[in-house]
Design an enzyme around this catalytic site. Structure first.
Site, mmCIF file in Angstrom:
data_model
loop_
_atom_site.group_PDB
_atom_site.id
_atom_site.type_symbol
_atom_site.label_atom_id
_atom_site.label_comp_id
_atom_site.label_asym_id
_atom_site.label_seq_id
_atom_site.Cartn_x
_atom_site.Cartn_y
_atom_site.Cartn_z
ATOM 1 C CB CYS A 65 0.470 -1.804 11.984
ATOM 2 S SG CYS A 65 -0.753 -2.800 12.350
ATOM 3 C CB THR A 67 -0.553 -4.776 16.799
ATOM 4 O OG1 THR A 67 -1.920 -4.619 16.220
ATOM 5 C CG2 THR A 67 -0.620 -4.011 18.192
ATOM 6 N N GLY A 70 -3.833 -4.179 12.118
ATOM 7 C CA GLY A 70 -4.688 -3.527 11.087
ATOM 8 C C GLY A 70 -4.012 -3.399 10.045
ATOM 9 C CG HIS A 98 -1.115 -26.719 8.631
ATOM 10 N ND1 HIS A 98 -1.468 -26.519 9.436
ATOM 11 C CD2 HIS A 98 -0.229 -27.242 7.487
ATOM 12 C CE1 HIS A 98 -1.323 -28.035 9.899
ATOM 13 N NE2 HIS A 98 -0.503 -28.199 9.027
ATOM 14 C CG HIS A 133 -2.657 -28.230 4.209
ATOM 15 N ND1 HIS A 133 -3.515 -28.135 5.263
ATOM 16 C CD2 HIS A 133 -2.251 -29.048 4.151
ATOM 17 C CE1 HIS A 133 -3.118 -28.474 6.732
ATOM 18 N NE2 HIS A 133 -1.681 -29.498 5.723
HETATM 19 C C1 RB5 Z 1 -0.724 3.103 14.821
HETATM 20 O O1 RB5 Z 1 -1.074 3.584 15.956
HETATM 21 C C2 RB5 Z 1 -1.746 1.694 15.320
HETATM 22 O O2 RB5 Z 1 -3.063 2.348 15.540
HETATM 23 C C3 RB5 Z 1 -1.075 1.162 14.529
HETATM 24 O O3 RB5 Z 1 0.641 0.738 13.907
HETATM 25 C C4 RB5 Z 1 -1.406 -0.422 14.445
HETATM 26 O O4 RB5 Z 1 -1.404 -1.357 15.673
HETATM 27 C C5 RB5 Z 1 -3.351 -1.255 14.097
HETATM 28 O O5 RB5 Z 1 -3.736 -2.168 14.131
#
Ligand code: RB5
Length: 144
Positions: A65, A67, A70, A98, A133
């Site tokens: 996604c 980052t 999510g 691990h 582990h």
């Molecule tokens: C989408 O705008 C963004 O929130 C999603 O891709 C992600 O980064 C969420 O964790």
């Protein structure tokens, strides 16, 4: 090895890049969407890929996604999934050694395609170390 791959719109371009890279490397890939940069909700795609790993349809998963945060949180809601968000190769190796991570999360807006490819390579070739582990992973499985 068969790999499942999924993303939301924020990770779509990275997903497509990694999918082609895996295919060129001779690895079979199942794509669980999304299929464009049209805004979608990452929990849907994180869950789809995670369920395919959990039920054995694919051996491991890669989810992207914006980052990686999510979609990793969503994937980790599925029983038996150990999804690790990795931002460098060392984290990728350690998540295998691990944590026996069976899903790798990457951020399309935070990690370049080239770095993500290196992270994926490290993650794919590194084996789980077992031993102490495994006991800790069993403890995670017992958290209800
Ligand atoms: C989408 O705008 C963004 O929130 C999603 O891709 C992600 O980064 C969420 O964790």
């Amino acid at each position: 090895m068969k790999i499942g791959i999924a993303s939301d719109h924020g990770g779509f371009e990275l997903k497509e890049y990694l999918k082609e890279y895996l295919k060129k490397s001779g690895i079979e890939v199942s794509d669980f969407g999304t299929n464009s940069e049209e805004p979608v909700d990452y929990p849907i795609y994180g869950e789809r890929c995670a369920r395919a790993v959990a039920n054995g349809e694919v051996e491991r998963g890669v989810v992207c996604c914006g980052t990686g945060i999510g979609i990793s949180i969503a994937a980790n809601k599925v029983a038996g999934i150990r999804c690790a968000l990795c931002t460098d190769e060392n984290m990728a190796r350690l998540s295998r050694q691990h944590n026996n991570a069976n899903v790798l999360a990457l951020g399309g807006r935070t990690t370049s395609n080239e770095d993500a490819q290196k992270i994926l390579d490290a993650w794919l070739i590194t084996e789980f170390e077992g031993g102490r582990h495994q006991r800790r992973i069993d403890m995670i499985d017992n958290i209800k």
